[in-house]
Design an enzyme around this catalytic site. Sequence first.
Site, PDB file in Angstrom:
ATOM      1  N   ILE A 145       0.873  -1.177   0.000  1.00  0.00           N
ATOM      2  CA  ILE A 145       0.000   0.000   0.000  1.00  0.00           C
ATOM      3  C   ILE A 145       0.907   1.222   0.000  1.00  0.00           C
ATOM      4  CG2 ILE A 145      -0.276  -0.142   2.528  1.00  0.00           C
ATOM      5  CD1 ILE A 145      -3.038   1.223   2.170  1.00  0.00           C
ATOM      6  N   ALA A 146       0.613   2.176  -0.853  1.00  0.00           N
ATOM      7  CA  ALA A 146       1.419   3.399  -0.882  1.00  0.00           C
ATOM      8  C   ALA A 146       0.623   4.540  -1.498  1.00  0.00           C
ATOM      9  CB  ALA A 146       2.705   3.182  -1.685  1.00  0.00           C
ATOM     10  N   GLU A 157       2.265  -7.089   7.055  1.00  0.00           N
ATOM     11  CA  GLU A 157       3.522  -6.836   7.756  1.00  0.00           C
ATOM     12  C   GLU A 157       3.882  -5.372   7.578  1.00  0.00           C
ATOM     13  OE1 GLU A 157       3.524  -9.552   5.602  1.00  0.00           O
ATOM     14  OE2 GLU A 157       3.551 -11.147   7.114  1.00  0.00           O
ATOM     15  N   ASN A 208       8.005   2.121  10.919  1.00  0.00           N
ATOM     16  CA  ASN A 208       7.101   2.861  10.016  1.00  0.00           C
ATOM     17  C   ASN A 208       5.882   3.389  10.801  1.00  0.00           C
ATOM     18  OD1 ASN A 208       5.607   3.886   7.919  1.00  0.00           O
ATOM     19  ND2 ASN A 208       5.907   2.126   6.568  1.00  0.00           N
ATOM     20  N   TYR A 258      -2.944   1.831  10.343  1.00  0.00           N
ATOM     21  CA  TYR A 258      -3.488   0.493  10.575  1.00  0.00           C
ATOM     22  C   TYR A 258      -4.210   0.425  11.927  1.00  0.00           C
ATOM     23  CZ  TYR A 258      -0.142  -0.413   6.809  1.00  0.00           C
ATOM     24  OH  TYR A 258       0.572  -0.361   5.636  1.00  0.00           O
TER      25      TYR A 258
HETATM   26  C1  LIG Z   1       1.254   4.758   5.030  1.00  0.00           C
HETATM   27  C2  LIG Z   1       0.605   5.590   3.914  1.00  0.00           C
HETATM   28  C3  LIG Z   1       0.012   4.659   2.869  1.00  0.00           C
HETATM   29  C4  LIG Z   1      -0.524   6.439   4.549  1.00  0.00           C
HETATM   30  O1  LIG Z   1      -1.191   7.121   3.507  1.00  0.00           O
HETATM   31  P1  LIG Z   1      -1.804   8.597   3.711  1.00  0.00           P
HETATM   32  O2  LIG Z   1      -2.648   8.892   2.530  1.00  0.00           O
HETATM   33  O3  LIG Z   1      -0.730   9.542   4.038  1.00  0.00           O
HETATM   34  O4  LIG Z   1      -2.695   8.350   5.016  1.00  0.00           O
HETATM   35  P2  LIG Z   1      -4.014   9.141   5.429  1.00  0.00           P
HETATM   36  O5  LIG Z   1      -3.918  10.579   5.021  1.00  0.00           O
HETATM   37  O6  LIG Z   1      -5.201   8.368   4.979  1.00  0.00           O
HETATM   38  O7  LIG Z   1      -3.897   9.072   7.009  1.00  0.00           O
HETATM   39  C5  LIG Z   1      -4.397   7.963   7.730  1.00  0.00           C
HETATM   40  C6  LIG Z   1      -3.787   7.940   9.115  1.00  0.00           C
HETATM   41  O8  LIG Z   1      -2.391   7.674   9.009  1.00  0.00           O
HETATM   42  C7  LIG Z   1      -1.700   8.375  10.041  1.00  0.00           C
HETATM   43  N1  LIG Z   1      -0.790   9.354   9.434  1.00  0.00           N
HETATM   44  C8  LIG Z   1      -0.844   9.905   8.196  1.00  0.00           C
HETATM   45  N2  LIG Z   1       0.181  10.767   8.044  1.00  0.00           N
HETATM   46  C9  LIG Z   1       0.881  10.745   9.201  1.00  0.00           C
HETATM   47  C10 LIG Z   1       2.046  11.397   9.671  1.00  0.00           C
HETATM   48  N3  LIG Z   1       2.717  12.292   8.912  1.00  0.00           N
HETATM   49  N4  LIG Z   1       2.509  11.099  10.916  1.00  0.00           N
HETATM   50  C11 LIG Z   1       1.844  10.215  11.712  1.00  0.00           C
HETATM   51  N5  LIG Z   1       0.727   9.557  11.316  1.00  0.00           N
HETATM   52  C12 LIG Z   1       0.262   9.826  10.095  1.00  0.00           C
HETATM   53  C13 LIG Z   1      -2.745   9.101  10.855  1.00  0.00           C
HETATM   54  O9  LIG Z   1      -3.156   8.257  11.906  1.00  0.00           O
HETATM   55  C14 LIG Z   1      -3.867   9.260   9.855  1.00  0.00           C
HETATM   56  O10 LIG Z   1      -5.136   9.379  10.441  1.00  0.00           O
HETATM   57  P3  LIG Z   1      -5.712  10.847  10.829  1.00  0.00           P
HETATM   58  O11 LIG Z   1      -5.631  11.691   9.591  1.00  0.00           O
HETATM   59  O12 LIG Z   1      -7.106  10.557  11.257  1.00  0.00           O
HETATM   60  O13 LIG Z   1      -4.821  11.366  11.919  1.00  0.00           O
HETATM   61  C15 LIG Z   1       1.609   6.592   3.290  1.00  0.00           C
HETATM   62  O14 LIG Z   1       2.249   7.307   4.323  1.00  0.00           O
HETATM   63  C16 LIG Z   1       2.683   5.937   2.426  1.00  0.00           C
HETATM   64  O15 LIG Z   1       2.457   5.681   1.249  1.00  0.00           O
HETATM   65  N6  LIG Z   1       3.870   5.699   2.987  1.00  0.00           N
HETATM   66  C17 LIG Z   1       4.989   5.132   2.207  1.00  0.00           C
HETATM   67  C18 LIG Z   1       4.728   3.700   1.843  1.00  0.00           C
HETATM   68  C19 LIG Z   1       4.508   2.846   3.070  1.00  0.00           C
HETATM   69  O16 LIG Z   1       5.197   2.968   4.080  1.00  0.00           O
HETATM   70  N7  LIG Z   1       3.512   1.933   2.976  1.00  0.00           N
HETATM   71  C20 LIG Z   1       3.177   1.018   4.059  1.00  0.00           C
HETATM   72  C21 LIG Z   1       3.991  -0.214   3.958  1.00  0.00           C
HETATM   73  S1  LIG Z   1       3.568  -1.380   5.237  1.00  0.00           S
END
Ligand SMILES: CC(C)(COP(=O)(O)OP(=O)(O)OC[C@H]1O[C@@H](n2cnc3c(N)ncnc32)[C@H](O)[C@@H]1OP(=O)(O)O)[C@@H](O)C(=O)NCCC(=O)NCCS
Length: 141
Positions: free
Chosen positions: A66-67, A99, A104, A111
């Site tokens: 997921i990204a 996982e 992270n 999650y």
């Molecule tokens: C993990 C990932 C998919 C989250 O996507 P995102 O679109 O940024 O997430 P969302 O905006 O939907 O946020 C969902 C929740 O994630 C957490 N979150 C998002 N950005 C955050 C940040 N900068 N710091 C801490 N928590 C954060 C928060 O709990 C948030 O919920 P909230 O908005 O109610 O506080 C994204 O950061 C990503 O692509 N990361 C790189 C790839 C990766 O690590 N994938 C997971 C592999 S296991």
Amino acid sequence: MTIDDLEAVYEIECASFPQTSWNIESFLRELTANQFSYYFVIEKEDSIVGYCGMWLVIDQSQITTIAVSSREQGQGYGRQLMQHAKSYAEKSADILSLEVSVDNEKAMKLYEKEGFLYGGIRKDYYGPGKDAHVMWVKLNE
Ligand SMILES: CC(C)(COP(=O)(O)OP(=O)(O)OC[C@H]1O[C@@H](n2cnc3c(N)ncnc32)[C@H](O)[C@@H]1OP(=O)(O)O)[C@@H](O)C(=O)NCCC(=O)NCCS
């Protein structure tokens, strides 16, 4: 996700997982040769901003990736992808697992908010010294 999406998906993949990124052929195999896989993208103004993949085998399902593009993070796309994965999986599975690297924090927060619990550690899952948490959520509750 379709074959036409792979260039945009691959760009996000390389930026998101520089050490462990999948190549285009791996995604292609998932789309064309794995009967248990389901991959989907999320778009904003016709551009792909994120993607998610999972395997669904009888009553077990697992997130494989997921990204969200770094430019578009923090706007709820990750949450939408995960919610779609859960609603797809719960048609036949009881549990969705994944996982995540122990460092992270961002992903773990997402999650946790989606109801995932910590189920144990996989030592060296991402290479020597790079452990992963196993996380899981019960579906249909
Ligand atoms: C993990 C990932 C998919 C989250 O996507 P995102 O679109 O940024 O997430 P969302 O905006 O939907 O946020 C969902 C929740 O994630 C957490 N979150 C998002 N950005 C955050 C940040 N900068 N710091 C801490 N928590 C954060 C928060 O709990 C948030 O919920 P909230 O908005 O109610 O506080 C994204 O950061 C990503 O692509 N990361 C790189 C790839 C990766 O690590 N994938 C997971 C592999 S296991």
